[in-house]
Design a protein around this motif. Structure first.
Motif, PDB file in Angstrom:
ATOM      1  N   THR A 167      11.341   6.556  -5.313  1.00 45.60           N
ATOM      2  CA  THR A 167      11.990   6.927  -6.570  1.00 45.60           C
ATOM      3  C   THR A 167      10.903   7.142  -7.630  1.00 45.60           C
ATOM      4  O   THR A 167       9.813   6.571  -7.529  1.00 45.60           O
ATOM      5  N   TYR A 168      11.229   7.951  -8.631  1.00 41.57           N
ATOM      6  CA  TYR A 168      10.244   8.224  -9.673  1.00 41.57           C
ATOM      7  C   TYR A 168      10.950   8.565 -10.969  1.00 41.57           C
ATOM      8  O   TYR A 168      12.141   8.889 -10.996  1.00 41.57           O
ATOM      9  N   GLU A 169      10.187   8.499 -12.054  1.00 42.10           N
ATOM     10  CA  GLU A 169      10.667   8.861 -13.385  1.00 42.10           C
ATOM     11  C   GLU A 169       9.575   9.666 -14.074  1.00 42.10           C
ATOM     12  O   GLU A 169       8.418   9.221 -14.154  1.00 42.10           O
ATOM     13  N   VAL A 170       9.921  10.868 -14.547  1.00 43.71           N
ATOM     14  CA  VAL A 170       8.978  11.712 -15.269  1.00 43.71           C
ATOM     15  C   VAL A 170       9.097  11.398 -16.754  1.00 43.71           C
ATOM     16  O   VAL A 170      10.193  11.401 -17.321  1.00 43.71           O
ATOM     17  N   GLY A 171       7.986  11.080 -17.415  1.00 45.48           N
ATOM     18  CA  GLY A 171       8.002  10.753 -18.835  1.00 45.48           C
ATOM     19  C   GLY A 171       6.625  10.871 -19.428  1.00 45.48           C
ATOM     20  O   GLY A 171       5.883  11.807 -19.116  1.00 45.48           O
ATOM     21  N   ALA A 172       6.289   9.906 -20.278  1.00 43.98           N
ATOM     22  CA  ALA A 172       4.990   9.931 -20.944  1.00 43.98           C
ATOM     23  C   ALA A 172       4.455   8.512 -21.040  1.00 43.98           C
ATOM     24  O   ALA A 172       5.206   7.538 -21.103  1.00 43.98           O
ATOM     25  N   SER A 173       3.147   8.421 -21.032  1.00 45.10           N
ATOM     26  CA  SER A 173       2.464   7.141 -21.200  1.00 45.10           C
ATOM     27  C   SER A 173       1.364   7.338 -22.233  1.00 45.10           C
ATOM     28  O   SER A 173       0.446   8.148 -22.021  1.00 45.10           O
ATOM     29  N   LEU A 174       1.492   6.603 -23.381  1.00 44.03           N
ATOM     30  CA  LEU A 174       0.561   6.755 -24.498  1.00 44.03           C
ATOM     31  C   LEU A 174       0.449   8.213 -24.930  1.00 44.03           C
ATOM     32  O   LEU A 174      -0.633   8.732 -25.219  1.00 44.03           O
ATOM     33  N   GLY A 175       1.614   8.865 -24.927  1.00 40.88           N
ATOM     34  CA  GLY A 175       1.660  10.242 -25.375  1.00 40.88           C
ATOM     35  C   GLY A 175       1.181  11.255 -24.362  1.00 40.88           C
ATOM     36  O   GLY A 175       1.158  12.457 -24.656  1.00 40.88           O
ATOM     37  N   ARG A 176       0.859  10.804 -23.151  1.00 44.01           N
ATOM     38  CA  ARG A 176       0.377  11.734 -22.131  1.00 44.01           C
ATOM     39  C   ARG A 176       1.455  11.866 -21.044  1.00 44.01           C
ATOM     40  O   ARG A 176       2.061  10.861 -20.633  1.00 44.01           O
ATOM     41  N   PRO A 177       1.714  13.075 -20.538  1.00 46.02           N
ATOM     42  CA  PRO A 177       2.702  13.233 -19.465  1.00 46.02           C
ATOM     43  C   PRO A 177       2.321  12.396 -18.244  1.00 46.02           C
ATOM     44  O   PRO A 177       1.151  12.358 -17.848  1.00 46.02           O
ATOM     45  N   ALA A 178       3.313  11.724 -17.658  1.00 46.01           N
ATOM     46  CA  ALA A 178       3.029  10.841 -16.521  1.00 46.01           C
ATOM     47  C   ALA A 178       4.281  10.693 -15.662  1.00 46.01           C
ATOM     48  O   ALA A 178       5.396  11.013 -16.075  1.00 46.01           O
ATOM     49  N   ILE A 179       4.067  10.208 -14.423  1.00 48.15           N
ATOM     50  CA  ILE A 179       5.162   9.951 -13.482  1.00 48.15           C
ATOM     51  C   ILE A 179       5.058   8.502 -13.027  1.00 48.15           C
ATOM     52  O   ILE A 179       4.007   8.076 -12.529  1.00 48.15           O
ATOM     53  N   ALA A 180       6.139   7.744 -13.203  1.00 51.44           N
ATOM     54  CA  ALA A 180       6.202   6.378 -12.689  1.00 51.44           C
ATOM     55  C   ALA A 180       6.823   6.431 -11.291  1.00 51.44           C
ATOM     56  O   ALA A 180       7.941   6.918 -11.121  1.00 51.44           O
ATOM     57  N   VAL A 181       6.090   5.963 -10.294  1.00 55.54           N
ATOM     58  CA  VAL A 181       6.511   6.056  -8.897  1.00 55.54           C
ATOM     59  C   VAL A 181       6.779   4.660  -8.339  1.00 55.54           C
ATOM     60  O   VAL A 181       5.988   3.728  -8.569  1.00 55.54           O
ATOM     61  N   SER A 182       7.878   4.527  -7.609  1.00 60.52           N
ATOM     62  CA  SER A 182       8.210   3.268  -6.930  1.00 60.52           C
ATOM     63  C   SER A 182       8.536   3.574  -5.468  1.00 60.52           C
ATOM     64  O   SER A 182       9.330   4.482  -5.182  1.00 60.52           O
ATOM     65  N   ILE A 183       7.929   2.840  -4.538  1.00 57.57           N
ATOM     66  CA  ILE A 183       8.115   3.074  -3.100  1.00 57.57           C
ATOM     67  C   ILE A 183       8.701   1.817  -2.469  1.00 57.57           C
ATOM     68  O   ILE A 183       8.193   0.705  -2.662  1.00 57.57           O
ATOM     69  N   GLN A 184       9.771   2.006  -1.701  1.00 63.53           N
ATOM     70  CA  GLN A 184      10.357   0.913  -0.917  1.00 63.53           C
ATOM     71  C   GLN A 184       9.968   1.115   0.549  1.00 63.53           C
ATOM     72  O   GLN A 184      10.087   2.225   1.074  1.00 63.53           O
ATOM     73  N   TYR A 185       9.559   0.022   1.196  1.00 61.88           N
ATOM     74  CA  TYR A 185       9.051   0.087   2.567  1.00 61.88           C
ATOM     75  C   TYR A 185      10.000  -0.622   3.530  1.00 61.88           C
ATOM     76  O   TYR A 185      10.681  -1.594   3.166  1.00 61.88           O
ATOM     77  N   ARG A 186       9.993  -0.130   4.784  1.00 60.20           N
ATOM     78  CA  ARG A 186      10.687  -0.848   5.852  1.00 60.20           C
ATOM     79  C   ARG A 186       9.689  -1.556   6.764  1.00 60.20           C
ATOM     80  O   ARG A 186      10.082  -2.147   7.778  1.00 60.20           O
ATOM     81  N   ARG A 187       8.414  -1.480   6.440  1.00 60.57           N
ATOM     82  CA  ARG A 187       7.351  -2.194   7.147  1.00 60.57           C
ATOM     83  C   ARG A 187       6.596  -3.045   6.132  1.00 60.57           C
ATOM     84  O   ARG A 187       6.461  -2.665   4.967  1.00 60.57           O
ATOM     85  N   SER A 188       6.084  -4.169   6.607  1.00 59.57           N
ATOM     86  CA  SER A 188       5.292  -5.023   5.730  1.00 59.57           C
ATOM     87  C   SER A 188       3.912  -4.407   5.513  1.00 59.57           C
ATOM     88  O   SER A 188       3.464  -3.553   6.289  1.00 59.57           O
ATOM     89  N   ARG A 189       3.244  -4.864   4.455  1.00 60.17           N
ATOM     90  CA  ARG A 189       1.891  -4.371   4.209  1.00 60.17           C
ATOM     91  C   ARG A 189       0.966  -4.735   5.361  1.00 60.17           C
ATOM     92  O   ARG A 189       0.074  -3.955   5.733  1.00 60.17           O
ATOM     93  N   THR A 190       1.175  -5.903   5.965  1.00 52.10           N
ATOM     94  CA  THR A 190       0.351  -6.310   7.105  1.00 52.10           C
ATOM     95  C   THR A 190       0.519  -5.345   8.268  1.00 52.10           C
ATOM     96  O   THR A 190      -0.456  -4.942   8.911  1.00 52.10           O
ATOM     97  N   GLU A 191       1.768  -4.944   8.551  1.00 51.30           N
ATOM     98  CA  GLU A 191       2.009  -3.978   9.633  1.00 51.30           C
ATOM     99  C   GLU A 191       1.333  -2.651   9.347  1.00 51.30           C
ATOM    100  O   GLU A 191       0.766  -2.020  10.257  1.00 51.30           O
ATOM    101  N   ILE A 192       1.375  -2.220   8.093  1.00 48.66           N
ATOM    102  CA  ILE A 192       0.757  -0.940   7.734  1.00 48.66           C
ATOM    103  C   ILE A 192      -0.753  -1.012   7.910  1.00 48.66           C
ATOM    104  O   ILE A 192      -1.380  -0.096   8.461  1.00 48.66           O
TER     105      ILE A 192
END
Length: 406
Positions: free
Chosen positions: A105-130
């Protein structure tokens, strides 16, 4: 209001995702990530679709859950459609993403007046498995990793293969187990998952055993010295036929065998005297190979039932050897194709077993040309006068009385 709310949301994502600002500049502290494009020092930036997918690939490979991407230099009209395409690519085509990512999922907006994208990732594997995914160049490297796992009775192999080719992994496991009964005590059930598209794929194989890993290792330690002893038993001088016969005796004289199927064929055969035709053939072939002898495992039927036996090379010829049949007929014996009545196999896959070639009669040479002074028909032969024998006197026929004339 929407821009203000978006800016607050981006700030919250940054704080939760391990990101912060320092002196008014965005800094990422997500592990294993490096700048991908121009932008404020230390920031994660993207100016086009290639750089955008590169950032997402890095996030997935590191198992990162969230981050903010600076898109100041991006064509703002293309940001959202490109982000949709990039998320779809990561979930479906990128091998690590197809393997590990549940959703993005993501949200397009701004950060400190600069265009930016906030990204969130959901995993079905643990970080250790990756992070435990092995990196393999090609299928040969992967096959070697699978063999190592089978030798150690491991339950899983997961690897990112750079040059992937379609492979029957179940057959690969069965072939290796058949050729190495001294290592593989139980042939596992195999489930596979192939992730991604294109030249590179993530391959995940899970192996399910009925025996525990510790039990299988103990079996392996008991079987190994038997194979070593068999190799020493025929290590001296001798013909191929003699060594084939000696290995037959070494194996068949260990027990008064009981013909039954076991899920641990080599261990049950060599340590408990229990095995079926397949166990005998697989173990005998492995012992032959260790002794430098050629032996194949043949799968077919005998009298309509599934059956397994060997084809061996003895001198210049090949022969069938069915250990169970030999035992019932009183000892080691090699059989030709013509002597395999009741057996059926794929004749095109295995060498013909026709027996040793019969010696051919020498061809009669043409008579030498006549010497000078000799007639063309050759020197005259003096013939001894034939001895004539008096003709045998046949007995005179008995005279019968003349019939009276009427």
């Amino acid at each position: 209001m929407r821009k203000k709310w978006t800016a607050l949301l981006l700030a919250a994502v940054v704080l939760l995702g391990g990101c912060s600002w320092m002196d008014g500049e965005y800094i990422s502290v997500t592990p294993h990530q490096e700048p991908t494009a121009s932008g404020p020092a230390g920031s994660i930036s993207a100016a086009n679709y290639k750089e955008l997918t590169g950032v997402l690939e890095q996030m997935v490979s590191a198992g990162s859950e969230s981050c903010v991407i600076d898109v100041t230099e991006y064509d703002q009209k293309a940001v959202e459609p490109n982000m949709n395409a990039a998320c779809r690519y990561i979930r479906e085509m990128f091998p690590m993403g197809a393997y590990a990512v549940e959703d993005i999922t993501y949200e397009v907006g701004a950060s400190l007046g600069r265009p930016a994208i906030a990204v969130s990732i959901q995993y079905r594997r643990s970080r250790t498995e990756i992070q435990r995914i092995q990196k393999k160049a090609d299928m040969d490297d992967l096959a070697a990793a699978i063999q190592t796992a089978l030798d150690d009775h491991a339950s899983r192999v997961a690897a990112l293969v750079t040059r992937y080719d379609e492979t029957d992994f179940i057959q690969l496991v069965q072939d290796y187990a058949r050729e190495n009964p001294q290592k593989v005590m139980e042939i596992p059930e195999v489930s596979e998952g192939i992730y991604g598209s294109g030249a590179s794929r993530v391959v995940e194989l899970n192996f399910t055993y009925q025996n525990s890993r510790e039990s299988l290792r103990q079996m392996q330690s008991q079987v190994k010295p038997v194979f070593e002893a068999a190799a020493l038993y025929v290590s001296g001088e001798g013909s191929e036929n003699q060594k084939l016969s000696q290995l037959y005796g070494f194996l068949m004289e260990r027990f008064d065998y009981k013909v039954e199927t076991s899920i641990t064929p080599s261990y049950s055969l060599l340590c408990h005297g229990v095995g079926d035709s397949r166990a005998f053939a697989v173990v005998y072939a492995a012992m032959c190979r260790r002794a430098g002898l050629e032996s194949l495992v043949v799968t077919g039927t005998r009298l309509g039932e599934p059956w397994t036996w060997n084809i061996v090379r003895d001198g210049e010829s090949c022969y069938h050897v069915d250990l169970i049949r030999c035992a019932r007929e009183g000892g080691f014996r090699e059989y030709t194709d013509n002597e395999m009545a009741g057996y059926v196999w794929d004749y095109s896959t295995y060498p013909a077993c026709e027996g040793r070639p019969q010696p051919t009669e020498p061809e009669q040479s043409e008579p030498a040309p006549p010497a000078a002074g000799e007639p063309a028909d050759g020197p005259e032969e003096t013939q001894e006068p034939e001895q004539t024998q008096e003709p045998e006197q046949l007995p005179e026929p008995e005279q019968t009385p003349e019939e009276p004339q009427e």
